[in-house]
Motif scaffolding. Structure first.
Motif, PDB file in Angstrom:
ATOM      1  N   SER A  80       0.848  -1.197   0.000  1.00  0.00           N
ATOM      2  CA  SER A  80       0.000   0.000   0.000  1.00  0.00           C
ATOM      3  C   SER A  80       0.881   1.245   0.000  1.00  0.00           C
ATOM      4  O   SER A  80       1.539   1.537   0.998  1.00  0.00           O
ATOM      5  CB  SER A  80      -0.911   0.015   1.229  1.00  0.00           C
ATOM      6  N   PRO A  81       0.927   2.007  -1.103  1.00  0.00           N
ATOM      7  CA  PRO A  81       1.763   3.212  -1.123  1.00  0.00           C
ATOM      8  C   PRO A  81       1.401   4.185  -0.005  1.00  0.00           C
ATOM      9  O   PRO A  81       2.283   4.836   0.559  1.00  0.00           O
ATOM     10  CB  PRO A  81       1.473   3.815  -2.506  1.00  0.00           C
ATOM     11  N   LYS A  82       0.113   4.271   0.326  1.00  0.00           N
ATOM     12  CA  LYS A  82      -0.292   5.199   1.380  1.00  0.00           C
ATOM     13  C   LYS A  82       0.273   4.777   2.726  1.00  0.00           C
ATOM     14  O   LYS A  82       0.861   5.595   3.454  1.00  0.00           O
ATOM     15  CB  LYS A  82      -1.811   5.288   1.464  1.00  0.00           C
ATOM     16  N   GLN A  83       0.075   3.503   3.074  1.00  0.00           N
ATOM     17  CA  GLN A  83       0.584   3.035   4.369  1.00  0.00           C
ATOM     18  C   GLN A  83       2.104   3.126   4.425  1.00  0.00           C
ATOM     19  O   GLN A  83       2.675   3.535   5.441  1.00  0.00           O
ATOM     20  CB  GLN A  83       0.120   1.597   4.628  1.00  0.00           C
ATOM     21  N   LEU A  84       2.767   2.766   3.335  1.00  0.00           N
ATOM     22  CA  LEU A  84       4.225   2.832   3.300  1.00  0.00           C
ATOM     23  C   LEU A  84       4.699   4.262   3.467  1.00  0.00           C
ATOM     24  O   LEU A  84       5.634   4.540   4.239  1.00  0.00           O
ATOM     25  CB  LEU A  84       4.746   2.253   1.985  1.00  0.00           C
ATOM     26  N   GLY A  85       4.067   5.209   2.769  1.00  0.00           N
ATOM     27  CA  GLY A  85       4.465   6.607   2.873  1.00  0.00           C
ATOM     28  C   GLY A  85       4.270   7.148   4.271  1.00  0.00           C
ATOM     29  O   GLY A  85       5.133   7.861   4.808  1.00  0.00           O
ATOM     30  N   ASP A  86       3.138   6.807   4.888  1.00  0.00           N
ATOM     31  CA  ASP A  86       2.879   7.285   6.249  1.00  0.00           C
ATOM     32  C   ASP A  86       3.937   6.760   7.217  1.00  0.00           C
ATOM     33  O   ASP A  86       4.417   7.488   8.095  1.00  0.00           O
ATOM     34  CB  ASP A  86       1.488   6.832   6.698  1.00  0.00           C
ATOM     35  N   VAL A  87       4.310   5.478   7.052  1.00  0.00           N
ATOM     36  CA  VAL A  87       5.305   4.891   7.955  1.00  0.00           C
ATOM     37  C   VAL A  87       6.672   5.538   7.751  1.00  0.00           C
ATOM     38  O   VAL A  87       7.367   5.918   8.714  1.00  0.00           O
ATOM     39  CB  VAL A  87       5.390   3.357   7.745  1.00  0.00           C
ATOM     40  N   LEU A  88       7.089   5.690   6.479  1.00  0.00           N
ATOM     41  CA  LEU A  88       8.431   6.208   6.206  1.00  0.00           C
ATOM     42  C   LEU A  88       8.591   7.658   6.636  1.00  0.00           C
ATOM     43  O   LEU A  88       9.603   8.037   7.237  1.00  0.00           O
ATOM     44  CB  LEU A  88       8.745   6.077   4.716  1.00  0.00           C
ATOM     45  N   PHE A  89       7.595   8.494   6.308  1.00  0.00           N
ATOM     46  CA  PHE A  89       7.798   9.932   6.484  1.00  0.00           C
ATOM     47  C   PHE A  89       7.138  10.504   7.735  1.00  0.00           C
ATOM     48  O   PHE A  89       7.629  11.499   8.283  1.00  0.00           O
ATOM     49  CB  PHE A  89       7.299  10.664   5.239  1.00  0.00           C
ATOM     50  N   ASP A  90       6.038   9.917   8.177  1.00  0.00           N
ATOM     51  CA  ASP A  90       5.410  10.414   9.399  1.00  0.00           C
ATOM     52  C   ASP A  90       5.923   9.675  10.634  1.00  0.00           C
ATOM     53  O   ASP A  90       6.371  10.291  11.600  1.00  0.00           O
ATOM     54  CB  ASP A  90       3.883  10.267   9.303  1.00  0.00           C
ATOM     55  N   ARG A  91       5.904   8.353  10.585  1.00  0.00           N
ATOM     56  CA  ARG A  91       6.310   7.572  11.758  1.00  0.00           C
ATOM     57  C   ARG A  91       7.830   7.592  11.949  1.00  0.00           C
ATOM     58  O   ARG A  91       8.323   7.817  13.055  1.00  0.00           O
ATOM     59  CB  ARG A  91       5.807   6.128  11.626  1.00  0.00           C
ATOM     60  N   MET A  92       8.578   7.342  10.840  1.00  0.00           N
ATOM     61  CA  MET A  92      10.031   7.215  10.967  1.00  0.00           C
ATOM     62  C   MET A  92      10.763   8.530  10.720  1.00  0.00           C
ATOM     63  O   MET A  92      11.962   8.644  11.013  1.00  0.00           O
ATOM     64  CB  MET A  92      10.554   6.136  10.018  1.00  0.00           C
ATOM     65  N   GLY A  93      10.072   9.509  10.138  1.00  0.00           N
ATOM     66  CA  GLY A  93      10.641  10.843  10.012  1.00  0.00           C
ATOM     67  C   GLY A  93      11.684  11.033   8.949  1.00  0.00           C
ATOM     68  O   GLY A  93      12.492  11.965   9.018  1.00  0.00           O
ATOM     69  N   TYR A  94      11.708  10.179   7.945  1.00  0.00           N
ATOM     70  CA  TYR A  94      12.677  10.372   6.862  1.00  0.00           C
ATOM     71  C   TYR A  94      12.363  11.648   6.087  1.00  0.00           C
ATOM     72  O   TYR A  94      11.194  12.019   5.906  1.00  0.00           O
ATOM     73  CB  TYR A  94      12.673   9.174   5.912  1.00  0.00           C
ATOM     74  N   LYS A  95      13.392  12.303   5.602  1.00  0.00           N
ATOM     75  CA  LYS A  95      13.235  13.530   4.823  1.00  0.00           C
ATOM     76  C   LYS A  95      13.012  13.188   3.351  1.00  0.00           C
ATOM     77  O   LYS A  95      13.363  12.123   2.886  1.00  0.00           O
ATOM     78  CB  LYS A  95      14.476  14.414   4.970  1.00  0.00           C
ATOM     79  N   GLY A  96      12.475  14.149   2.643  1.00  0.00           N
ATOM     80  CA  GLY A  96      12.302  13.984   1.196  1.00  0.00           C
ATOM     81  C   GLY A  96      10.922  13.514   0.786  1.00  0.00           C
ATOM     82  O   GLY A  96      10.667  13.289  -0.394  1.00  0.00           O
ATOM     83  N   GLY A  97      10.006  13.391   1.750  1.00  0.00           N
ATOM     84  CA  GLY A  97       8.649  12.968   1.388  1.00  0.00           C
ATOM     85  C   GLY A  97       7.887  14.094   0.718  1.00  0.00           C
ATOM     86  O   GLY A  97       7.999  15.259   1.117  1.00  0.00           O
ATOM     87  N   ARG A  98       7.141  13.762  -0.306  1.00  0.00           N
ATOM     88  CA  ARG A  98       6.307  14.773  -0.962  1.00  0.00           C
ATOM     89  C   ARG A  98       4.946  14.159  -1.272  1.00  0.00           C
ATOM     90  O   ARG A  98       4.846  13.016  -1.689  1.00  0.00           O
ATOM     91  CB  ARG A  98       6.967  15.304  -2.233  1.00  0.00           C
ATOM     92  N   LYS A  99       3.928  14.936  -1.053  1.00  0.00           N
ATOM     93  CA  LYS A  99       2.567  14.474  -1.271  1.00  0.00           C
ATOM     94  C   LYS A  99       2.056  14.928  -2.625  1.00  0.00           C
ATOM     95  O   LYS A  99       2.347  16.030  -3.091  1.00  0.00           O
ATOM     96  CB  LYS A  99       1.639  14.994  -0.166  1.00  0.00           C
TER      97      LYS A  99
END
Length: 960
Positions: free
Chosen positions: A612-631
């Motif tokens: 799930s791209p949505k779940q993966l994105g939320d985990v990577l950028f919101d939960r784990m705080g990685y930089k470079g996320g764009r919506k």
């Protein structure tokens, strides 16, 4: 004309963009772009002609958008803010399109601060109050708010019954009424605006309510009866994401409702009576057509003068044979002198006597267009339902052979006995004296060979002719999927003939209600099938003369056409796969993906759906705080490959594991699972389908299954290839061109160092490393290899920096050094781009053109993308031409050597795969190597040798 007044309002703005994207970039004698103008003119011509035949309008007007803003922008400053500016080559065509409308002596209406939709709504309401019926010529969903409405109040004096509104979608040749709107939206037209307000519109940047799509919006309006009622009910709804969104998004929904509302009380700039359609006089239309070089249309206009039974002059008298060939400017005026398609003229041939008469006429004509109708697109499993023939425009027939219900008790209509028909058709379809023309005729060759035992020859293919002329030219065809890739019959018919063909779904239906073609009633089957042959004949007469006029004959006759029967035979041969080996790999991949999945969860500290791209994105950028996320517009983070590779480069182990998980799941679904399902139960082999028009540069592509994307130099790729096996007693032989694109670059760019290295058999990447870095080791050779290939694809400093893991400035220094050491490469790039900018196309050594309509685009991303593709197209295209020439020559050479039993099975990238008895490898290898090495001759003599690597084994993996 009918007594009741009937007003047609044409949404001209929609016509403009359809015309622009459906025709190649054309220019008039003054050099002004007129592709959209020509397309618009032919579409308006066809509309007026079709409506005249149908006894349609008494009044007609074209409505256009005058500007890019309207009163809605004052209500919401972001309205249509996402729309890019019109293409720069379309801008100068807008005034010419207005001229074209007036040249037809039709009103052309536009107003400041109003959209065309508002003017259409206002005119429609005013006309219905007069008692006139109104048809809106459009497919715009916003206009569907008006459909089915009939004036009941505020009627003009003396009007007893108000008129009603419907819609005509000319692209689908479909009338849209109240029932069709309800089927599309789930609500009647008067509630369509409420649905649109909830769902929003990304094209017009109407906000709607985030997260509410068409289905949810429709369901809410159906349940509550209106937008206001649904919003009022939201606080009492069960707690959910939907409830939250309705409450939080109320203001946006109410604003959106205002934005989608059509303004129907505008002042009318032209009186309704001034829209009366009294025919189209020859002037000023004749002068307009002459000014812009539309000579084919001008001839049609002249041919129609004085027609006594036509109220307009748009429909010429119908000749019985085709007119003259296309003019030398055939790419500018694609329409030949042909009568309009008349499906009522087709014959359904149900007796052997009539079939023999058609065959006699075909022998006399020396040219026949053919098409087959079947039960499936899979040529290796389909059953033949019938064959159609065409000898001229509207001179076509359908020969049903397998019609009747699937029930054993169903009544079968009268039709020619199948075997008797085959016996009668065989002399015609195999005669050297009669040319057989098809659209994607490779499919028909396979059907007729497999089902009827008929080897059709000689042949021509309108799809391949179109590709030889216009590869890349039609923007709607770039990257398009499907069999035609922008060169399919429907697209070509619309583009070159101005004719919308019958859709298969309109004949057979869709979904659960779909029926096999063999169950279609013969009258409808004849219209559909014979039209295919008729249109193919017309396309041949339109396109084939252009080959000589535009320099396409050499590549078509020497490269593409000879390949059609070769590829057809390869598809029929297929290749054996080891089902047990594939099943074992599938299990291993499943275990491995499960393991990686657990590792990803461990890294993230939470279990979630990795796919799930949505779940993966939320985990990577919101939960784990990685930089470079764009919506994106949807509000969710992008997690595409580039994003994940960037994270991996930053040291994010989880991103590396997700990429590995994705590769394994893709390989499992695409190959180890899909290949098992693709095994033909009759042959026990897998039969891929090759497209000769699937890649702009001329490379073959394969589908169902796609064999082009199996990893080449990985352990997983090797394991998958090992599942492709030879029959007992045989082996697979793989012959691969070695570094062919680099060799061609050395020749085409005239690079002495590279030519010397290839002539001496040196390691080209080592030679490049020595030239570039002064030393050769594993690291410098790897860098040199990356640079060698990247430069040929026009890579930027940032792109190279990403591949090498270095800073952009260092990458630029490497590029500069490369050009200093190999100035011929830089000169080649510069010269190639200048030529493409000047001519609009690149060219291979064999004359294959690839068009780049966006090479001068004002959009930087479009322009740079075209430039990168233009740099590589001559090299990659020449490589494709060479291997095609080798394939076409291969079987005759093997037969001459007494090896006619050797089968060529696959073509993947620069590689050919054969199956043969193990004892024949020694004799076959030198023949195969010689044919491949000499494939460019005598047309092109290369300055570098073509290196061939040959291996063999019991499976494809072992052959490398």
């Amino acid at each position: 004309m009918a007594d009741k007044q009937h007003l047609y309002l044409v949404d001209g703005s929609a016509y403009i963009f359809r015309a622009y994207h459906r025709l190649p970039p054309l220019t008039n004698p003054a050099g002004t772009p007129v592709g959209a103008v020509y397309g618009y003119t032919t579409m308006l011509w066809k509309l007026a002609d079709d409506l005249d035949k149908a006894d349609g309008p008494t009044h007609l007007a074209v409505i256009l958008d005058k500007g890019s803003t309207s009163f809605r922008n004052a209500l919401y400053d972001q309205y249509k803010a996402n729309r890019p500016p019109p293409p720069e080559d379309l801008v100068p065509q807008f005034p010419l399109i207005r001229d074209a409308t007036r040249a037809f002596s039709l009103p052309c209406i536009e107003e400041d601060d109003l959209e065309a939709d508002d003017l259409i709504a206002s005119y429609a309401k005013a006309a219905t109050r007069r008692g006139w019926d109104v048809t809106i010529v459009s497919s715009d969903k916003d206009m569907m708010q008006l459909i089915g409405q009939c004036a009941e109040d505020d009627l003009e004096p003396g009007v007893e019954t108000g008129g009603c509104i419907d819609m005509l979608d000319t692209m689908k040749n479909a009338r849209i009424g109240r029932d069709e709107v309800i089927e599309k939206f789930g609500v009647p037209p008067e509630l369509v605006g409420d649905v649109l307000a909830l769902m929003g519109d990304s094209v017009d940047n109407i906000p709607g309510i985030f997260g509410v799509g068409p289905k949810t919006a429709s369901k809410l309006i159906q349940e509550y009866g209106s937008l206001a009622a649904a919003l009022d009910a939201a606080p009492q709804m069960k707690k959910s994401k939907l409830q939250e969104r309705l409450i939080e998004g109320r203001a946006m929904a109410e604003l959106s409702r205002v934005l989608v509302e059509l303004k129907s009380d505008c002042e009318l700039p032209i009186a309704l009576d001034d829209m009366k359609l009294d025919g189209v006089p020859a002037e000023p239309l004749s002068a307009f057509l002459a000014e812009h070089g539309f000579t084919s249309l001008l001839k049609r206009l002249d041919a129609g003068k004085g027609s006594p039974d036509r109220p307009t002059q748009l429909n010429p008298a119908k000749p019985q044979t085709a007119g003259a060939a296309a003019s030398p400017a055939g790419n500018r005026q694609p329409l030949p002198e042909l009568p309009a398609v008349d499906r009522s003229a087709y014959e359904c041939v149900t007796t052997l006597e009539r079939l023999e008469q058609w065959i006699d006429r075909a022998f006399a004509a020396r040219l026949v267009a053919i098409d087959t109708e079947t039960s499936s697109l899979d040529a290796m499993r389909a059953e033949l339902a019938g064959i159609s023939l065409a000898l001229g425009p509207n001179d076509a027939c359908y020969i049903p052979l397998g019609h009747g219900g699937s029930d054993m008790f169903a009544e079968r209509p009268q039709q020619v006995d199948r075997q008797a028909a085959y016996d009668a058709l065989r002399p015609l379809l195999t005669s050297d004296a009669v040319l057989k023309v098809g659209q994607n005729i490779k499919y028909d060759l396979n059907i007729l060979t497999r089902c009827a035992g008929i080897d059709v020859a000689p042949i021509d293919d309108t799809m391949i002719v179109s590709f030889a002329l216009d590869a890349g030219r039609s923007l709607d065809g770039i990257g398009a999927g499907g069999i035609g890739g922008g060169h399919g019959m429907d697209e070509l018919s619309q583009r070159h003939l101005g004719h919308a063909t019958l859709a298969f779904k309109d004949i057979c239906g869709t979904g659960k209600k779909a029926i096999p073609f063999g169950e279609v009633p013969l009258d409808r089957a004849t219209e559909y099938a014979a039209e295919d042959a008729d249109v193919t004949w017309r396309l041949y007469k339109t396109l084939k003369p252009r080959l000589a006029e535009e320099g396409g004959t050499r590549v078509y006759e020497r490269v593409d056409r000879p390949l059609i029967p070769v590829v057809a035979a390869m598809e029929r041969h297929g290749i054996k796969v080891d089902r047990a080996a594939l099943a074992k790999l599938s299990k291993e991949f499943a275990r491995e993906t499960a393991r990686i999945e657990r590792e990803v969860w461990d890294c993230c500290g939470v279990e979630f759906t990795i796919g799930s791209p949505k779940q993966l994105g939320d985990v990577l950028f919101d939960r784990m705080g990685y930089k470079g996320g764009r919506k994106g517009k949807s509000g969710q983070y992008s997690t595409d490959q580039a994003i994940l590779e960037g994270l991996a480069a930053q040291g994010a182990e989880v991103a590396t594991k997700v990429l590995e998980w994705r590769q394994l799941t893709k390989l499992k679904s695409t190959y180890t699972d899909a290949l098992q399902a693709a095994i033909n139960p009759e042959t026990g082999r897998v039969h891929t389908s090759y497209s000769l028009v699937g890649a702009q540069t001329g490379r073959l592509s394969s589908t169902d299954p796609n064999l082009q994307n199996i990893p080449i130099r990985t352990e997983i790729g090797r394991q998958i290839r090992e599942a492709f096996v030879a029959e007992p007693g045989n082996v697979l032989l793989a012959a691969d061109y070695s570094q062919i694109e680099l060799r061609l670059a050395a020749h085409m760019a005239d690079v002495p160092q590279l030519k010397e290295a290839f002539a001496a058999g040196e390691d080209i990447h080592a030679r490049t490393a020595q030239e570039m870095f002064g030393t050769v080791d594993r690291e410098t050779r790897a860098r040199a290899k990356t640079v060698n290939f990247a430069i040929l694809y026009g890579i930027s400093r940032w792109g190279l920096a990403g591949r090498l893991g270095i800073e952009a400035d260092e990458a630029q220094a490497i590029i500069d050094t490369y050009f200093q050491r190999f100035p011929g490469i830089q000169a080649y790039i510069h010269t190639t781009l200048e030529r493409v900018r000047e001519r609009g196309y690149s060219e291979t050594l064999f004359g294959r053109k690839t068009w780049f309509p966006r090479i001068r685009s004002g959009n930087q991303a479009e322009r740079q993308g075209s430039e990168r593709a233009a740099i590589n197209a001559p090299i990659q295209g020449t490589s494709a031409d060479i291997i095609k020439r080798a394939m076409a020559r291969m079987m005759p050479a093997l037969e001459d050597a007494g090896l006619g039993h050797v089968r060529m099975l696959l073509q993947v990238h620069d590689e050919l795969v054969f199956e043969l008895p193990e004892g024949d490898v020694g004799r076959a290898s030198p023949v195969i190597e010689r044919v491949m090495a000499e494939a460019a001759l005598p047309a092109v003599a290369l300055d570098v040798p073509l290196g061939i690597e040959i291996g063999h084994g019991t499976n494809w993996g072992a052959a490398h």
